[in-house]
Every structure is written in C-alpha cells, then in structure tokens.
Design a protein around this motif. Structure first.
Motif, short mmCIF file in Angstrom:
data_model
loop_
_atom_site.label_atom_id
_atom_site.label_comp_id
_atom_site.label_asym_id
_atom_site.label_seq_id
_atom_site.Cartn_x
_atom_site.Cartn_y
_atom_site.Cartn_z
N PHE A 70 -0.50 -10.26 4.17
CA PHE A 70 -1.78 -9.73 3.68
C PHE A 70 -2.32 -8.68 4.65
N ALA A 71 -2.27 -8.96 5.94
CA ALA A 71 -2.81 -8.03 6.93
C ALA A 71 -2.06 -6.71 6.91
N TRP A 74 -3.09 -4.85 3.87
CA TRP A 74 -4.45 -4.35 3.98
C TRP A 74 -4.49 -3.07 4.80
N TRP A 75 -3.79 -3.03 5.92
CA TRP A 75 -3.78 -1.82 6.74
C TRP A 75 -3.11 -0.66 6.02
N PHE A 78 -5.71 0.41 3.55
CA PHE A 78 -6.83 1.07 4.22
C PHE A 78 -6.47 2.52 4.55
N ALA A 112 -12.00 0.00 2.77
CA ALA A 112 -11.75 -1.35 3.28
C ALA A 112 -11.79 -2.38 2.15
N ALA A 115 -8.71 -1.86 -0.08
CA ALA A 115 -7.50 -2.29 0.62
C ALA A 115 -7.23 -3.78 0.43
N LEU A 116 -8.25 -4.54 0.08
CA LEU A 116 -8.05 -5.97 -0.18
C LEU A 116 -7.04 -6.18 -1.30
N TYR A 118 -4.44 -4.25 -2.02
CA TYR A 118 -3.08 -4.04 -1.51
C TYR A 118 -2.69 -5.15 -0.54
N GLY A 119 -3.68 -5.70 0.19
CA GLY A 119 -3.39 -6.88 1.00
C GLY A 119 -2.98 -8.04 0.11
#
Length: 529
Positions: A70-71, A74-75, A78, A112, A115-116, A118-119
């Motif tokens: 997930f992280a 998210w990046w 983002f 941000a 981006a959740l 895509y996380g």
C-alpha cells in the motif's frame, strides 16, 4: 535491464520512496498535453520491481506484508497526481490571496487523497502477487478496480485515469467504445507493466504474445472504425463564442455590462462569405454575468441578436424562489435555451457539482471555520435533479454537460440514447495556460467516442471545439483565443464496428483479469508448497 531491475528491487528507505514518487510523476507525462506514452513502459515496470522488492524482504503476518505494498502504491500515486494535477493550485490564486489557505490542499492534499486509490490498488495486487505474469494480471485488475472506485467514491474524481494515456490520437481512441474506461484502464496497466517480465523471463513469451495481440487489435479496430465511418447524414451549423474573459473580472459588477455586450457583439458578427448562418449559437459556462430575472432587458437584447430560426444555448446562473417564506433562494449552474423572441424556452441544471468549488460539503460546519466556495458567484449552487436534452426547432437534441461533468463516463452513457450531439459548456479560465484545459478537452473527446456522438464544446478561454463521433477535431479554437468559431456539427450514425455496451464489457474484462490473476496465483502457490 536485469541490472536496473535488481537495483530497484534492492532499494530501501527514502530511496525506495523517492523511486516510487518519481516513477509515478514520470507516468503523468503520458497524459495531455505531453502525450509521451513511452514513459509508462518505464514507470509501471519500476512499480512492479519495487513491489517485488517488498515481497523479497518482508515476512510476518498479512498486514505486515501487505501494508508496504500500500505504501509503495501510495507514493507512486502521490507522484502521479502531484505531477498531473499541480495546476489546480492556479484556481485558488485567481482571487489573490483570499483562498491561499486552499493552496496546500490543491497542490498536495488532493494528490495525497487520490493516491489512496493507487495505494489500495497495490494492496489488492499483493493478494495475487507471484512470479511471472500473475503479478502483472493482478496489478492490472487492481488498478482497474481502483480507477472504477475513483469514479464515484467521495462524489468521484476520475481525472487522468491511466487508460487515457493509451488514447492520445483518434486511431487509438476507438477501443474505448468497446470496453469503456474500465476496460482501457485494465488493459493499459497490463501492457505498460509487461516489460517487467524481461528480467525473470517467467511467462515472457505468452505475456508478450498477449501484449502484441492486444496492440494489434487496438490498432486494427481503430483503423477499421475510422475507415468504416459513414459520411454525416446532415450538418448543423453552429457558432461557438469564446470571449476569453479574465476569471478575476468575470463577476465584477462594474464591467458586467461590458462583458455581456462582448457576447452580444461576437454572436452577431457576420459569417464568412459562402458560409451558412449558424442555427445554434453557444456561450460557455456561466457566461451571463447576472441573473436574467434581475435584468429582463438582457433577454430583450438577446432577442435582438438571435435571428429567426436560430437559438442560443448559454451558460447562466438560474435562481429559484424559496418554496416557503422562511426558505432560501436556490441557485443553479445551468444552460438555458433562448429563442429569437428573447424567451427562455428550456433550461438544464448542472447535476454533478464540484466540491469546494460550487458547494461546500458539510457546509454549516466548514463555513464556521471560514471555508467557503472557491468560485466567486451568487452560489452556493444546488444540484439539478434531472438531466434532459435541449431540443432545437427541428427536433435536433443536445445532451448538455457543464464543466467537469463530462469526465464521468457513466453520466454521459446513461443519457446518450436519443441525443444527436453532446454539448459541453465549461470555464477553464481558472487554470490559466496549464495542462488542465488540455486534459479536460482530451477527456471530453473520449466521451464523444464512447457515446458515438459528436461533441460541441464551448469554453470561456478555450479549448472550444467541434469533435466528430470518432474523436476527430472538426474545428477548434486554441487556448486563450478570442472570437467566434463557426463550424458544422456532423449529425447521424457514428458508424464503424462496435461490440456490445462499453460499460458492461469493461466490467467483464475487469472480472476476467481478476479471475485469471487468481488462478495463476493459486497455481504458483500450490507449486511452491
């Protein structure tokens, strides 16, 4: 390639974060106006290798292994949304520093939040992750699912969906009328991620064979669809008025009469020699700088400009008196139809409003904190309850969408039956000379292809255009151009081969990828054990 993949897989800490962010940012250059499609064949393999690195170094329970997925996603997201949507910050500075508080949210907060999704996509992909093509199938399914959720969760904002990167020109746009945006998102991520197979070489041949087949089908269908397009059965001569009014002046009471006169003067300009007089004149979103109910003389002036047999579709704010003595007047962002007698004969209100632009969610609470709409107008606006077609005298039907309503595939497809063309009124002056207006126009063109209908688009400062049912531009005004655009709208059947309904086919394709990823994943884990 193997050396590069190995280095990406072994990245740790801030270097891994930076790599994910840069990979996502690079992918944004595949969107309009850059259309550098090749970058996605770098960005998505890097994402796959970053996720491979998570798998190779994380043990423990499900959450401990899945959360790094997930992280990483998210990046990646983002970076993608910061690079693709930075221009939203231009809107909050139009009125000087009055809305400066919203600048960090627009430039960083919105990316941000998006981006959740895509996380979430990478989190879902973890459940399918295995060697070879299984992880590519899983990632494509997960991104397709995330993009579908992005189209309606929290009112929806499917701007710059991944699938648009695969449709920069009309030849490559035609497949969307078979599989819709859901299908294009899935297929695009699958194709973009295939170079990751060059390293392990597991399923390399079948993977690239599938990829090549998809590319050939994509190109072949596009060519066949364009080649089979029949000539238009009839033409509708229209005039689009593009006045390029500065956003900071749009609601200035001292010059609103001058602004209105600009519209009238442009609308009454003679057509070029040999060209038929327009039967329809179109003004952009909220073109009228006051309420018609407050200025009945304005309708008289319009009636003097509109000739017999002509009609005006104008973006205007419409008011509705309160139903009770203690109620409040309601305002609508609308498109009104005005005939040659200066009478408003029909109106359609905007149904899908822009959060924080045209209304404030949880308005009572947030207003106490000083948070108001970013749009300077008479609002806040109320949403329309029903979308209907606007009908010209001879029965030609226009299906209206105001501003960013046009980016929602389901909204357009739900009401496209029975319409003769799509009408899109917008005001992109908020975003200046940035990628925003180009991205907006690209998405409007894709809606025309999906629905198989021509598009007539009127924008305050551009990009105004007439587009045929295959996404080809008939005529257009450049960004910040001033004047009138006279063009013929090609009406009639879209033509070309078509298969089923794009929305249904897209979900079927999404399900197919999900099932295939699950089968490959289960087989891999069964063999591993």
């Amino acid at each position: 390639m193997g050396t590069l993949a190995g280095r990406v897989i072994l990245l740790r800490g801030w270097k891994r974060v930076l790599a994910a962010f840069l990979a996502g940012a690079l992918a944004a250059f595949a969107q309009a106006p850059f259309d550098f499609l090749a970058v996605c064949f770098i960005s998505f393999p890097v994402l796959v290798w970053l996720l491979d690195g998570v798998v190779s170094t994380n043990g423990g329970g499900i959450m401990r292994r899945a959360l790094p997925f997930f992280a990483t996603g998210w990046w990646f997201g983002f970076g993608y949304f910061v690079a693709g949507l930075w221009w939203t910050g231009a809107a909050v500075l139009v009125e000087g520093y009055a809305f400066a508080w919203a600048l960090p949210f627009a430039v960083l907060g919105l990316p941000a939040l998006l981006a959740l999704f895509y996380g979430f996509a990478c989190f879902v992909a973890w459940f399918f992750w295995s060697e070879g093509i299984g992880r590519i199938l899983g990632l494509a399914f997960a991104f397709g699912l995330a993009e579908w959720l992005r189209s309606f969760v929290l009112t929806g904002f499917p701007w710059n969906a991944v699938g648009y990167a695969a449709m920069p020109i009309p030849l490559l746009m035609q497949s969307v009328k078979i599989v819709g945006m859901n299908g294009m998102n899935v297929l695009s991520v699958f194709l973009f991620s295939l170079p990751a197979l060059l390293v392990s070489r597991n399923h390399l041949r079948p993977g690239f064979a599938c990829g090549l087949a998809l590319v050939l089908l994509h190109l072949g269908y596009g060519y066949a669809s364009l080649a089979a397009a029949p000539p238009a059965e009839r033409m509708l001569p229209v005039r689009i008025v593009q006045p390029s009014i500065e956003q900071s002046e749009k609601w200035d009471e001292d010059i609103r009469d001058s602004i209105f006169k600009t519209y009238l003067d442009l609308s009454s300009e003679p057509t070029s020699e040999g060209r038929a007089s327009p039967r329809l004149i179109i003004w952009p979103e909220t073109a009228v700088p006051f309420l018609f109910t407050d200025r009945p003389d304005a309708l008289v002036a319009v009636g003097e400009v509109i000739k017999d047999g002509q009609m005006l579709f104008a973006g205007a704010v419409r008011s509705e008196a309160p139903a009770t003595s203690g109620g409040q007047t309601r305002y609508y962002n609308a498109v009104v139809a005005i005939n040659s007698a200066g009478e408003i004969v029909d109106a359609v209100d905007k149904v899908h409003l822009v959060p924080f632009g045209e209304y404030v969610p949880l308005g009572g609470l947030l207003r106490k904190l000083g948070i108001t709409e970013l749009v300077e107008s008479v609002g806040p606006f109320s949403p329309g309850s029903l979308r209907s077609t606007l009908i010209l005298d001879d029965g030609i039907r226009a299906l209206p969408f105001i501003c960013y309503e046009i980016i929602f595939p389901d909204l357009v497809l739900a009401d496209a039956a029975g319409a003769d063309f799509i009408l899109n009124l917008t005001n992109d002056a908020w975003f200046g000379d940035t990628p925003g207006p180009y991205q907006h126009f690209r998405q409007a063109r894709i809606r025309a292809v999906e629905a198989g209908l021509p598009l007539v688009r009127a924008a305050n400062n551009g990009i105004s255009a007439v587009v045929d049912p295959h996404g080809r531009i008939v005529n257009a005004f450049a960004l910040n151009a001033y004047g009138v655009l006279d063009a013929d709208v090609p009406l009639g059947p879209a033509g070309g081969p078509s298969i089923g309904k794009p929305g249904v086919n897209g979900f079927m394709l999404l399900a197919l990828f999900g099932i295939s990823a699950l089968i490959v994943s289960v087989r891999y884990r069964f063999k591993s054990n």
